[in-house]
Scaffold this motif. Structure first.
Motif, PDB file in Angstrom:
ATOM      1  N   UNK A   8      -0.919  12.285  -5.509  1.00 14.65           N
ATOM      2  CA  UNK A   8      -1.611  11.044  -5.152  1.00 14.65           C
ATOM      3  C   UNK A   8      -1.180   9.911  -6.085  1.00 14.65           C
ATOM      4  N   UNK A   9      -1.063  10.225  -7.363  1.00 18.41           N
ATOM      5  CA  UNK A   9      -0.617   9.217  -8.331  1.00 18.41           C
ATOM      6  C   UNK A   9       0.827   8.800  -8.047  1.00 18.41           C
ATOM      7  N   UNK A  10       1.691   9.748  -7.690  1.00 20.20           N
ATOM      8  CA  UNK A  10       3.082   9.440  -7.358  1.00 20.20           C
ATOM      9  C   UNK A  10       3.150   8.587  -6.098  1.00 20.20           C
ATOM     10  N   UNK A  11       2.340   8.909  -5.106  1.00 20.67           N
ATOM     11  CA  UNK A  11       2.320   8.114  -3.866  1.00 20.67           C
ATOM     12  C   UNK A  11       1.830   6.688  -4.160  1.00 20.67           C
ATOM     13  N   UNK A  12       0.817   6.584  -4.991  1.00 20.73           N
ATOM     14  CA  UNK A  12       0.297   5.269  -5.361  1.00 20.73           C
ATOM     15  C   UNK A  12       1.332   4.456  -6.124  1.00 20.73           C
ATOM     16  N   UNK A  13       2.032   5.093  -7.041  1.00 21.35           N
ATOM     17  CA  UNK A  13       3.093   4.411  -7.786  1.00 21.35           C
ATOM     18  C   UNK A  13       4.239   3.988  -6.866  1.00 21.35           C
ATOM     19  N   UNK A  14       4.607   4.832  -5.908  1.00 21.22           N
ATOM     20  CA  UNK A  14       5.672   4.485  -4.960  1.00 21.22           C
ATOM     21  C   UNK A  14       5.273   3.290  -4.098  1.00 21.22           C
ATOM     22  N   UNK A  15       4.015   3.255  -3.642  1.00 21.35           N
ATOM     23  CA  UNK A  15       3.531   2.125  -2.847  1.00 21.35           C
ATOM     24  C   UNK A  15       3.519   0.844  -3.685  1.00 21.35           C
ATOM     25  N   UNK A  16       3.131   0.973  -4.927  1.00 21.06           N
ATOM     26  CA  UNK A  16       3.103  -0.196  -5.809  1.00 21.06           C
ATOM     27  C   UNK A  16       4.504  -0.720  -6.048  1.00 21.06           C
ATOM     28  N   UNK A  17       5.436   0.182  -6.305  1.00 20.33           N
ATOM     29  CA  UNK A  17       6.818  -0.218  -6.546  1.00 20.33           C
ATOM     30  C   UNK A  17       7.424  -0.847  -5.291  1.00 20.33           C
ATOM     31  N   UNK A  18       7.155  -0.274  -4.124  1.00 21.36           N
ATOM     32  CA  UNK A  18       7.695  -0.855  -2.886  1.00 21.36           C
ATOM     33  C   UNK A  18       7.054  -2.215  -2.605  1.00 21.36           C
ATOM     34  N   UNK A  19       5.782  -2.365  -2.939  1.00 25.93           N
ATOM     35  CA  UNK A  19       5.121  -3.661  -2.778  1.00 25.93           C
ATOM     36  C   UNK A  19       5.703  -4.708  -3.717  1.00 25.93           C
ATOM     37  N   UNK A  20       5.988  -4.314  -4.950  1.00 31.80           N
ATOM     38  CA  UNK A  20       6.616  -5.234  -5.897  1.00 31.80           C
ATOM     39  C   UNK A  20       8.019  -5.621  -5.444  1.00 31.80           C
ATOM     40  N   UNK A  21       8.764  -4.645  -4.904  1.00 28.80           N
ATOM     41  CA  UNK A  21      10.108  -4.946  -4.392  1.00 28.80           C
ATOM     42  C   UNK A  21      10.039  -5.934  -3.227  1.00 28.80           C
ATOM     43  N   UNK A  22       9.095  -5.711  -2.339  1.00 20.45           N
ATOM     44  CA  UNK A  22       8.946  -6.618  -1.197  1.00 20.45           C
ATOM     45  C   UNK A  22       8.536  -8.017  -1.672  1.00 20.45           C
TER      46      UNK A  22
END
Length: 127
Positions: A8-22
């Protein structure tokens, strides 16, 4: 339980990173337009203030010249020093307009050297 928490923490970090990239892609795509709009806005405000100061100064000079050329007309009135009040008020307006003229030259800098203006503007914001 620990594996689920890590996933769950990895998924949350991936979503955050993809949001920052966008967000970074959006900002880098919009940055030239934002800078262009900023330059237009600052140049317009500075140009309008300069134009108002210039108009006030020109009107003051023309009014003072007209009054000086026709001071016999003003002297023949009931209250001879009336033209002096008009000249005084007009001259004060002209004196006030001079700093307005010389402090609102950002439009000229934006027109001649927009990159220098942007560097100075960024340095001013950083203070």
């Amino acid at each position: 339980m620990n594996d689920q928490l890590q996933q769950a923490l990895a998924a949350l970090l991936n979503k955050t990173i993809s949001g920052l990239d966008a967000g970074q892609q959006f900002l880098s795509a919009q940055l030239p337009d934002v800078i262009h709009q900023l330059l237009i806005w600052k140049a317009t405000i500075s140009g309008l203030a300069f134009a108002v100061g210039l108009v006030v100064f020109i009107v003051t000079v023309v009014l003072d010249i007209l009054i000086y050329k026709n001071k016999e007309y003003w002297n023949d009135r009931e209250h001879p020093p009336a033209y002096m009040v008009v000249v005084f008020v007009s001259t004060i307006g002209g004196i006030i307009s001079i700093p307005i003229l010389f402090t609102n030259l950002e439009w000229l800098q934006i027109w001649l050297a927009p990159k220098v203006y942007l560097i100075e503007y960024a340095a001013h914001l950083a203070r």
